[in-house]
Motif scaffolding. Structure first.
Motif, PDB file in Angstrom:
ATOM      1  N   HIS A   1       0.823  -1.206   0.000  1.00  0.00           N
ATOM      2  CA  HIS A   1       0.000   0.000   0.000  1.00  0.00           C
ATOM      3  C   HIS A   1       0.861   1.261   0.000  1.00  0.00           C
ATOM      4  CE1 HIS A   1      -3.972   1.826   0.654  1.00  0.00           C
ATOM      5  NE2 HIS A   1      -3.356   2.708   1.428  1.00  0.00           N
TER       6      HIS A   1
ATOM      7  N   ALA B   1       1.506   3.992  -2.965  1.00  0.00           N
ATOM      8  CA  ALA B   1       1.173   5.385  -2.652  1.00  0.00           C
ATOM      9  C   ALA B   1       2.338   6.303  -2.998  1.00  0.00           C
ATOM     10  CB  ALA B   1       0.800   5.524  -1.181  1.00  0.00           C
TER      11      ALA B   1
ATOM     12  N   THR C   1       1.728   8.986  -5.961  1.00  0.00           N
ATOM     13  CA  THR C   1       1.763  10.420  -5.648  1.00  0.00           C
ATOM     14  C   THR C   1       3.016  11.066  -6.226  1.00  0.00           C
ATOM     15  OG1 THR C   1       2.698  10.001  -3.451  1.00  0.00           O
ATOM     16  CG2 THR C   1       0.305  10.310  -3.597  1.00  0.00           C
TER      17      THR C   1
ATOM     18  N   PHE D   1      -4.570  -0.358  -4.234  1.00  0.00           N
ATOM     19  CA  PHE D   1      -5.177   0.329  -3.095  1.00  0.00           C
ATOM     20  C   PHE D   1      -6.463  -0.353  -2.652  1.00  0.00           C
ATOM     21  CE2 PHE D   1      -3.141   4.484  -4.706  1.00  0.00           C
ATOM     22  CZ  PHE D   1      -1.968   4.221  -4.007  1.00  0.00           C
TER      23      PHE D   1
ATOM     24  N   TRP E   1      -8.218  10.114  -2.648  1.00  0.00           N
ATOM     25  CA  TRP E   1      -7.784   9.146  -3.661  1.00  0.00           C
ATOM     26  C   TRP E   1      -8.754   9.154  -4.852  1.00  0.00           C
ATOM     27  CZ3 TRP E   1     -10.034   3.877  -3.903  1.00  0.00           C
ATOM     28  CH2 TRP E   1      -9.500   3.143  -4.957  1.00  0.00           C
TER      29      TRP E   1
ATOM     30  N   SER F   1      -2.587  15.648  -3.864  1.00  0.00           N
ATOM     31  CA  SER F   1      -1.631  14.593  -3.514  1.00  0.00           C
ATOM     32  C   SER F   1      -0.817  14.984  -2.289  1.00  0.00           C
ATOM     33  CB  SER F   1      -0.690  14.302  -4.686  1.00  0.00           C
ATOM     34  OG  SER F   1      -1.385  13.684  -5.731  1.00  0.00           O
TER      35      SER F   1
END
Length: 152
Positions: free
Chosen positions: A12, A16, A20, A62, A95, A136
């Motif tokens: 995760h 991420a 981002t 995600f 998100w 973000s």
């Protein structure tokens, strides 16, 4: 924490960071020169196409990892009735919005590139990429709050 939990957390966070970072890179390092015509159309299409795929693959990651973490760490009551739950829901909302902005921006840019234009589609996509980049940063800050056990 089990091995599965650690793997889910790691995947995760890894996605991420990749996602981002990619959004910020495209918004801040690729779009501005594209609006000036300083980037080749093929290179721009490749970078934006890659961002789109990263965004889509990250969405699947995600869903799997975040779903696992939410299912093992939270109940409906703790998601809706605690500060930590509100942070999780905030991250989820960010998100969704960022993903939508990336899809709209990349669609505008890639559609324009297909017609042989460069600067105009880059300018049209710029506000969407900038909004995605700003959100973000908000997503990362929210994740930092969630990761800090003493905040809430």
């Amino acid at each position: 924490m089990s091995i599965l939990d650690a793997v889910m957390w790691s995947v995760h966070v890894g996605f991420a960071v990749l996602w981002t970072g990619s959004v910020l890179f495209v918004a801040l390092a690729v779009v501005p020169p594209a609006t000036r015509g300083d980037v080749g159309s093929d290179a721009l299409a490749a970078v934006v196409g890659r961002l789109r795929w990263i965004s889509r693959i990250a969405a699947l990651a995600f869903l799997a990892t975040g779903g696992h973490m939410a299912g093992t760490l939270y109940t409906v009551e703790s998601l809706t009735g605690t500060g930590r739950g509100h942070l999780v829901l905030t991250m989820l909302a960010l998100w969704f919005v960022i993903t939508g902005l990336v899809e709209v921006a990349s669609g505008k840019l890639l559609d324009g590139l297909e017609t042989g234009k460069l600067r105009e589609p880059a300018r049209d996509a710029k506000p969407f990429f900038y909004a995605a980049a700003g959100l973000s940063v908000g997503l990362v800050l929210t994740a930092g709050l969630l990761a800090s056990p003493s905040v809430l």
